[in-house]
Scaffold this motif. Structure first.
Motif, mmCIF file in Angstrom:
data_model
loop_
_atom_site.group_PDB
_atom_site.id
_atom_site.type_symbol
_atom_site.label_atom_id
_atom_site.label_comp_id
_atom_site.label_asym_id
_atom_site.label_seq_id
_atom_site.Cartn_x
_atom_site.Cartn_y
_atom_site.Cartn_z
ATOM 1 N N LEU A 11 -13.772 -42.691 -29.908
ATOM 2 C CA LEU A 11 -12.786 -43.076 -31.108
ATOM 3 C C LEU A 11 -11.613 -42.801 -31.440
ATOM 4 O O LEU A 11 -12.063 -41.612 -31.880
ATOM 5 C CB LEU A 11 -14.569 -43.032 -31.731
ATOM 6 N N ALA A 12 -10.944 -44.086 -31.047
ATOM 7 C CA ALA A 12 -9.566 -43.655 -32.318
ATOM 8 C C ALA A 12 -9.315 -44.334 -32.765
ATOM 9 O O ALA A 12 -10.263 -45.551 -32.594
ATOM 10 C CB ALA A 12 -8.948 -43.392 -30.048
ATOM 11 N N GLY A 13 -8.105 -44.419 -33.137
ATOM 12 C CA GLY A 13 -7.584 -45.709 -33.901
ATOM 13 C C GLY A 13 -6.587 -44.876 -34.786
ATOM 14 O O GLY A 13 -6.151 -43.517 -34.582
ATOM 15 N N PRO A 14 -5.595 -45.726 -34.831
ATOM 16 C CA PRO A 14 -4.208 -45.294 -36.501
ATOM 17 C C PRO A 14 -5.145 -44.113 -36.917
ATOM 18 O O PRO A 14 -6.301 -44.241 -37.806
ATOM 19 C CB PRO A 14 -3.531 -46.667 -36.754
ATOM 20 N N THR A 15 -4.049 -43.650 -37.735
ATOM 21 C CA THR A 15 -4.487 -42.304 -38.443
ATOM 22 C C THR A 15 -4.546 -42.977 -39.999
ATOM 23 O O THR A 15 -4.205 -44.391 -40.213
ATOM 24 C CB THR A 15 -3.393 -41.789 -38.926
ATOM 25 N N ALA A 16 -5.356 -42.324 -40.894
ATOM 26 C CA ALA A 16 -5.869 -43.029 -41.976
ATOM 27 C C ALA A 16 -6.823 -44.395 -41.852
ATOM 28 O O ALA A 16 -7.055 -45.102 -42.969
ATOM 29 C CB ALA A 16 -5.053 -43.244 -43.623
ATOM 30 N N VAL A 17 -7.304 -44.382 -40.997
ATOM 31 C CA VAL A 17 -8.164 -45.935 -40.285
ATOM 32 C C VAL A 17 -9.634 -45.902 -40.978
ATOM 33 O O VAL A 17 -10.287 -46.519 -41.635
ATOM 34 C CB VAL A 17 -8.054 -46.715 -39.544
ATOM 35 N N ASP A 70 -9.939 -25.166 -20.514
ATOM 36 C CA ASP A 70 -10.068 -25.778 -21.204
ATOM 37 C C ASP A 70 -10.649 -26.371 -21.993
ATOM 38 O O ASP A 70 -12.229 -26.906 -22.789
ATOM 39 C CB ASP A 70 -10.608 -23.982 -22.762
ATOM 40 N N LEU A 71 -9.475 -27.691 -22.286
ATOM 41 C CA LEU A 71 -9.801 -28.634 -23.053
ATOM 42 C C LEU A 71 -9.514 -29.936 -22.474
ATOM 43 O O LEU A 71 -8.884 -29.855 -21.093
ATOM 44 C CB LEU A 71 -8.289 -28.776 -24.073
ATOM 45 N N LEU A 72 -10.085 -30.782 -22.301
ATOM 46 C CA LEU A 72 -10.455 -32.321 -22.122
ATOM 47 C C LEU A 72 -9.682 -32.924 -22.228
ATOM 48 O O LEU A 72 -8.902 -33.545 -21.286
ATOM 49 C CB LEU A 72 -11.866 -32.613 -22.235
ATOM 50 N N GLU A 73 -9.152 -33.024 -23.144
ATOM 51 C CA GLU A 73 -7.363 -33.717 -23.400
ATOM 52 C C GLU A 73 -6.542 -32.440 -24.730
ATOM 53 O O GLU A 73 -7.474 -32.072 -25.849
ATOM 54 C CB GLU A 73 -7.756 -35.223 -24.154
ATOM 55 N N TRP A 74 -5.649 -32.481 -24.801
ATOM 56 C CA TRP A 74 -5.308 -32.518 -25.920
ATOM 57 C C TRP A 74 -3.567 -33.099 -25.874
ATOM 58 O O TRP A 74 -2.810 -33.373 -25.599
ATOM 59 C CB TRP A 74 -4.374 -30.409 -26.031
ATOM 60 N N ALA A 75 -3.263 -33.376 -27.766
ATOM 61 C CA ALA A 75 -1.836 -33.865 -27.745
ATOM 62 C C ALA A 75 -1.413 -32.953 -28.962
ATOM 63 O O ALA A 75 -2.100 -32.762 -29.784
ATOM 64 C CB ALA A 75 -2.073 -35.361 -27.911
ATOM 65 N N ARG A 80 3.319 -32.310 -34.875
ATOM 66 C CA ARG A 80 3.639 -31.624 -35.732
ATOM 67 C C ARG A 80 2.250 -30.594 -34.743
ATOM 68 O O ARG A 80 2.561 -29.836 -34.441
ATOM 69 C CB ARG A 80 3.225 -31.666 -37.055
ATOM 70 N N ASN A 81 1.094 -30.455 -35.575
ATOM 71 C CA ASN A 81 -0.002 -29.707 -34.936
ATOM 72 C C ASN A 81 -0.733 -30.147 -33.890
ATOM 73 O O ASN A 81 -0.609 -31.418 -33.472
ATOM 74 C CB ASN A 81 -0.979 -29.377 -35.722
ATOM 75 N N ARG A 82 -1.636 -29.379 -32.960
ATOM 76 C CA ARG A 82 -2.059 -29.645 -31.920
ATOM 77 C C ARG A 82 -3.422 -29.590 -32.058
ATOM 78 O O ARG A 82 -3.900 -28.932 -32.608
ATOM 79 C CB ARG A 82 -1.559 -28.534 -30.531
ATOM 80 N N TYR A 83 -4.112 -30.460 -31.142
ATOM 81 C CA TYR A 83 -5.228 -30.579 -31.102
ATOM 82 C C TYR A 83 -6.002 -30.648 -29.857
ATOM 83 O O TYR A 83 -5.098 -32.126 -29.161
ATOM 84 C CB TYR A 83 -5.529 -32.470 -32.294
ATOM 85 N N GLY A 84 -7.523 -30.297 -29.550
ATOM 86 C CA GLY A 84 -7.848 -30.735 -28.304
ATOM 87 C C GLY A 84 -8.895 -30.196 -28.553
ATOM 88 O O GLY A 84 -9.986 -29.885 -29.408
ATOM 89 N N THR A 85 -9.551 -31.441 -27.181
ATOM 90 C CA THR A 85 -10.842 -31.445 -27.089
ATOM 91 C C THR A 85 -11.637 -29.901 -26.243
ATOM 92 O O THR A 85 -11.554 -29.972 -24.911
ATOM 93 C CB THR A 85 -12.103 -32.476 -26.092
ATOM 94 N N PRO A 86 -13.001 -29.295 -26.845
ATOM 95 C CA PRO A 86 -12.950 -27.875 -25.888
ATOM 96 C C PRO A 86 -13.972 -28.649 -24.269
ATOM 97 O O PRO A 86 -14.353 -30.055 -25.115
ATOM 98 C CB PRO A 86 -14.127 -27.531 -26.265
ATOM 99 N N LEU A 102 -16.656 -38.103 -29.119
ATOM 100 C CA LEU A 102 -15.641 -37.488 -29.246
ATOM 101 C C LEU A 102 -14.271 -38.817 -30.632
ATOM 102 O O LEU A 102 -14.412 -39.827 -30.166
ATOM 103 C CB LEU A 102 -14.327 -37.658 -28.544
ATOM 104 N N GLU A 103 -13.797 -37.511 -31.630
ATOM 105 C CA GLU A 103 -13.121 -38.495 -32.114
ATOM 106 C C GLU A 103 -11.859 -37.667 -32.462
ATOM 107 O O GLU A 103 -11.627 -37.027 -32.877
ATOM 108 C CB GLU A 103 -13.687 -38.672 -33.744
ATOM 109 N N ILE A 104 -11.207 -38.716 -31.886
ATOM 110 C CA ILE A 104 -9.558 -37.940 -31.160
ATOM 111 C C ILE A 104 -8.467 -39.236 -31.253
ATOM 112 O O ILE A 104 -8.814 -40.334 -31.379
ATOM 113 C CB ILE A 104 -9.838 -37.459 -29.735
ATOM 114 N N ASP A 105 -7.237 -39.140 -31.483
ATOM 115 C CA ASP A 105 -6.254 -39.446 -31.391
ATOM 116 C C ASP A 105 -5.662 -40.343 -30.035
ATOM 117 O O ASP A 105 -6.554 -40.336 -28.670
ATOM 118 C CB ASP A 105 -4.417 -39.005 -32.204
ATOM 119 N N LEU A 106 -5.154 -41.551 -30.131
ATOM 120 C CA LEU A 106 -5.194 -42.075 -28.882
ATOM 121 C C LEU A 106 -4.120 -41.585 -27.880
ATOM 122 O O LEU A 106 -4.606 -41.633 -26.469
ATOM 123 C CB LEU A 106 -3.401 -43.179 -29.374
ATOM 124 N N GLN A 107 -3.336 -40.749 -28.273
ATOM 125 C CA GLN A 107 -2.883 -39.988 -27.473
ATOM 126 C C GLN A 107 -4.191 -39.414 -26.147
ATOM 127 O O GLN A 107 -4.316 -39.120 -24.558
ATOM 128 C CB GLN A 107 -2.072 -38.590 -27.522
#
Ligand code: 5GP
Length: 189
Positions: A11-17, A70-75, A80-86, A102-107
């Motif tokens: 699940l992805a989508g624009p910020t604050a959606v 260890d991360l399937l993806e990260w961005a 600013r901050n980094r986020y990633g999926t273990p 997964l609820e992650i950003d578009l990248q």
């Protein structure tokens, strides 16, 4: 009744959606849905619980996870901050034949598509850009500069809708959640 093979839904989508709100609704109303817990270098917001909403890690710890693969993806999100999926919990879940979300950003979604093309990609869309802007301002958790940064990201992200398998309009949280859960092959209540 049809059966859908267990697979990964992104699940992805624009910020604050409202991705976070829909995820929270999934957690509350469909606790049988397994939702990945991301690692982030962002500090916790009030009410956020370690291991439930995120794994809050230091920059060094995040670096180590990246180095170890260890991360399937990260961005880096919003510059600013980094986020990633273990990776391991997701792979374990799918190997057991159970669906994962997964609820992650578009990248991040694009990275997952490169490594797991069979995943189902869901774009959560706002009813309109004006509504998205209203939600972003209404949330009140970011200062003006951060809001501008997030809106700029959102404009780019909205254009990516056509890359996705399914588009769900977040006009009503319960309705959007039910649609997402159905896409995952899980019966709604
Ligand atoms: P927030 O800081 O508001 O919780 O999240 C900011 C953004 O980071 C949201 O768009 C959210 O979808 C995204 N995000 C959360 N976890 C991950 C992750 O593991 N990977 C990626 N790429 N983005 C994530």
């Amino acid at each position: 009744m049809t059966t859908t093979p267990a697979r990964l839904t992104v699940l992805a989508g624009p910020t604050a959606v409202g991705k976070g709100t829909v995820s929270a609704d999934v957690r509350t109303r469909y606790p049988e849905v397994w939702l990945s817990v991301s690692a982030t270098t962002r500090p916790p917001r009030p009410g956020e619980v370690e291991g439930v909403h995120y794994h809050f890690v230091s920059v060094d710890e995040f670096d180590r996870m990246v180095e170890n693969g260890d991360l399937l993806e990260w961005a880096v999100v919003h510059g600013r901050n980094r986020y990633g999926t273990p990776r391991e919990p997701v792979e374990r879940r799918l190997a057991a034949g159970e669906p994962a979300l997964l609820e992650i950003d578009l990248q991040g979604a694009r990275q997952v598509r490169a490594s797991m093309p069979d995943a189902h990609f869901v774009f959560l869309a706002p009813p309109s850009f004006a509504e998205l802007e209203r939600r972003l301002v209404g949330r009140g958790t970011e200062d003006a500069e951060e809001r501008e940064r997030r809106l700029a990201t959102a404009r780019v992200e909205l254009a990516a809708e056509s890359e996705f398998d399914t588009v769900i309009v977040n006009d009503d949280v319960h309705r959007a959640t039910d649609e997402l859960v159905r896409v995952m092959g899980i019966a709604t209540r």
